[in-house]
Design a protein around this motif. Structure first.
Motif, mmCIF file in Angstrom:
data_model
loop_
_atom_site.group_PDB
_atom_site.id
_atom_site.type_symbol
_atom_site.label_atom_id
_atom_site.label_comp_id
_atom_site.label_asym_id
_atom_site.label_seq_id
_atom_site.Cartn_x
_atom_site.Cartn_y
_atom_site.Cartn_z
ATOM 1 N N ASP A 28 0.761 -1.175 -0.013
ATOM 2 C CA ASP A 28 -0.037 0.120 0.125
ATOM 3 C C ASP A 28 0.967 1.200 0.010
ATOM 4 N N GLU A 32 0.428 4.002 -3.025
ATOM 5 C CA GLU A 32 -0.039 5.255 -2.520
ATOM 6 C C GLU A 32 0.700 6.022 -1.673
ATOM 7 N N LEU A 35 0.023 7.650 1.898
ATOM 8 C CA LEU A 35 -0.444 6.830 3.019
ATOM 9 C C LEU A 35 0.958 6.272 3.565
ATOM 10 N N ARG A 105 -8.520 -7.904 3.725
ATOM 11 C CA ARG A 105 -7.189 -7.845 3.996
ATOM 12 C C ARG A 105 -7.057 -7.318 5.412
ATOM 13 N N GLN A 108 -6.871 -3.729 6.750
ATOM 14 C CA GLN A 108 -8.106 -3.067 6.464
ATOM 15 C C GLN A 108 -8.718 -3.032 7.991
ATOM 16 N N HIS A 112 -8.527 0.330 10.125
ATOM 17 C CA HIS A 112 -9.789 0.868 9.828
ATOM 18 C C HIS A 112 -10.846 0.640 10.412
ATOM 19 N N PHE A 113 -11.335 -0.577 10.802
ATOM 20 C CA PHE A 113 -12.725 -1.045 11.382
ATOM 21 C C PHE A 113 -12.904 -0.822 12.671
ATOM 22 N N ILE C 74 -6.077 16.377 -1.823
ATOM 23 C CA ILE C 74 -6.874 15.401 -2.530
ATOM 24 C C ILE C 74 -8.323 15.648 -2.884
ATOM 25 N N ARG C 133 -7.442 3.778 -6.358
ATOM 26 C CA ARG C 133 -6.870 4.383 -5.278
ATOM 27 C C ARG C 133 -7.618 3.505 -3.864
ATOM 28 N N ARG C 134 -7.614 2.330 -4.113
ATOM 29 C CA ARG C 134 -8.613 1.525 -3.090
ATOM 30 C C ARG C 134 -8.029 1.917 -1.629
ATOM 31 N N ALA C 135 -6.768 1.792 -1.329
ATOM 32 C CA ALA C 135 -6.144 1.905 0.079
ATOM 33 C C ALA C 135 -6.645 3.295 0.378
ATOM 34 N N LEU C 136 -6.577 4.345 -0.330
ATOM 35 C CA LEU C 136 -6.845 5.541 0.297
ATOM 36 C C LEU C 136 -8.271 5.642 0.516
ATOM 37 N N LEU C 138 -10.523 3.418 1.009
ATOM 38 C CA LEU C 138 -10.968 2.642 2.283
ATOM 39 C C LEU C 138 -10.773 3.624 3.516
ATOM 40 N N MET C 139 -9.431 4.208 3.480
ATOM 41 C CA MET C 139 -9.012 4.885 4.775
ATOM 42 C C MET C 139 -9.967 6.209 4.890
ATOM 43 N N SER C 142 -13.253 4.796 6.616
ATOM 44 C CA SER C 142 -13.070 4.789 7.702
ATOM 45 C C SER C 142 -13.512 6.170 8.666
#
Lengths: 259, 259, 259
Positions: A28, A32, A35, A105, A108, A112-113, C74, C133-136, C138-139, C142
């Motif tokens: 990640d 990105e 991050l 993952r 995640q 994040h949860f 962003i 940009r999946r990780a960002l 998902l963050m 959250s």
């Protein structure tokens, strides 16, 4: 109450899990760069899953009047004093991956949860509660409710392999007990009936599934494998593997039928 | 609407209450040095209950764009301008101790219960609203909703001796009125019916009890002492001391029977 | 899915809207000097609605490990790459003014309504998700859930002119799709049925209204203009312009009757 949790063949050992989490983070951070700093300070800078989880929880629970460094130390001390707390944290991580179709993952869930983080924070508070550190445990309960919108009394007993999906609005009372492999959606209440002393809250068996907005009230017992549909209100015992829905909930399938 | 609130014989005067709170804090600071700095800055450093409560609320409601020092001054000004706001705050504190079986200490409610803090913050916002400081009152409403997950319109009228237990997700609309000694659990909605003007929201009598997830819609009147079971949806008036449950709620006990 | 959104004659152009918002802020800053600094930094210091909204969202979503400056950049990048995101943000702003009787000023929604801010943050996350940009993304999901108590999967497709009133506890799943002009109250769930793959979540038509606490489960279709009463649980398709209530929901009016 942990006889219900079983390690599945595809579950990772602690070392494998920690290595997998680090690999996910490295990928990640490459994909990105925005991050990278967050992933480094949260995961990659740490030497163990215990340290990383303590850091993540401490940052979420910190406030202007309670520092993240204090909170991190408290969590690390708990993990050292009682290794079963980290074993439960790993079982919960596997539970999210096993049962939440929107999560594939470990990072995640870990990063994040809020449902996962609320349960792990509760495990810290419960450990402190059992050792008589009541004021600190109650303060953690309050911070968990503020930060994750999940209100679990520190005295409540919670098994392993727990999934709190979405998690907003979950309330679990003082004398509630939750078995292993329990899944509950957001807005679930395990509440008191407002009468009596001693056990005032639900006793939830292994493998129970509680849909969104389910309210269970009073010292009732939900048998292992029972399922309750969204929006239901349960005020009576449920037999093992039965299925109940409605306000108030009525059983629509019994064990033999629901197989 | 405060004729319903009665001081109970065991209730403390303001001086007694403030002294009791300080004693509780001193004991906790001795038992749990981790919390000593938090307890000192929140309670022990202050000269009065007004100052301490203003400090606690200001720290919860502060944001990167609204400073805690500003908020503390606003709250202190309100307590000085209208002493009945602090009288209501004390009545609410006694209500928590009287009616929440999981709470046996004043500091727990004062420092940690978001339902208690949300109601006290609303009392500040309501005072400002009545004096025409509309923009500031609406900003406080927004911060209360963010910080405590309780959305009370600043125009809503709220009596004394109020208990918001767990509190997550409570919504109270603009023209709602709530009597004294009312208890409500989390996820309670006092909402508009979406039609008409003037009074669009429920009028809740003294001593009403609303269970978890209760939704009351429109300009209906809930008579004094009425009780509504968890998960119910109420769209009609309820007689005094009646008990209602279900979606939509139907009365299962009337006053004579519920005695 | 945006054919349903229609600009109303009284709706403002972007330039008119931005000028109106600035006028509202100037008046509030004059009336309430306590807010002058907040209003200046949030709105008046910026050159465009895009910059102001990016600033507001960035300050709400920032955390100790994700800086507001990063988040603002962003959001501004998204508004520049895809102007339709800002068009949707304006449609949502008009929707709040059109449909929320407690809101008569644009700044109130823009600065203070967590439902509005959650939807705008989701639009940013969705844009990032579509670009891989999946990780960002998902963050951000959250952080939206933490800051606004609204959990929308970044893959969910959301139309224009959306009103999330009060918003606490809203959950919208990964494969859900929401048409234009949809209004939903707090505690609404568009959830998965837990079975199957592909589309697992509700498909909500243009102009649908979902009351407080409504739960819709599985890949059902709610026809355009359908209305669902508070606290209902919907597990079947609803015809256009029908009205449904209850647990489980049953249709109480069909299209012809509800006209």
């Amino acid at each position: 109450p942990s006889e219900g949790w079983r390690t599945q063949p595809h579950h990772l050992s602690k070392e494998q899990l920690w290595e997998r989490i680090r690999q996910e983070c490295k990928r990640d951070a490459d994909d990105e760069p925005t991050l990278a700093s967050f992933l480094y300070s949260s995961i990659l800078a740490h030497k163990s899953l215990e340290q990383a989880l303590a850091f993540v929880l401490a940052n979420k629970l910190a406030s202007p009047t309670l520092y993240s460094t204090q909170l991190k130390q408290i969590a690390e001390d708990v993990y050292r004093e009682d290794p079963s707390v980290m074993e439960a944290a790993m079982a919960d991580l596997h539970a999210v991956l096993d049962r939440d179709p929107a999560c594939d993952r470990y990072t995640q869930a870990l990063l994040h949860f809020k449902g996962y983080q609320a349960v792990q924070s509760h495990r810290i508070a419960h450990h402190l509660w059992l050792r008589g550190r009541r004021a600190l445990a109650l303060m953690l309960q309050s911070r968990i409710s503020e930060a994750f919108h999940v209100d679990i009394h520190p005295a409540a007993r919670v098994g392993r392999g727990i999934l709190l999906d979405h998690a907003t609005g979950v309330v679990i009372g003082e004398t509630a007990a939750i078995g292993d492999n329990v899944s509950m959606l957001h807005h679930v209440t395990l509440g008191g009936s407002g009468i009596g002393s001693g056990v005032r809250h639900p006793q939830v068996g292994h493998g129970v599934l509680l849909g969104a907005g389910v309210t269970v009230l009073g010292p009732v017992t939900l048998g292992p494998g029972a399922k309750v549909g969204a929006g239901s209100v349960v005020v009576t015992d449920l037999e093992p593997h039965s299925v109940a829905v409605g306000v108030p909930a009525r059983v629509i399938k019994r064990a033999a039928e629901s197989e």
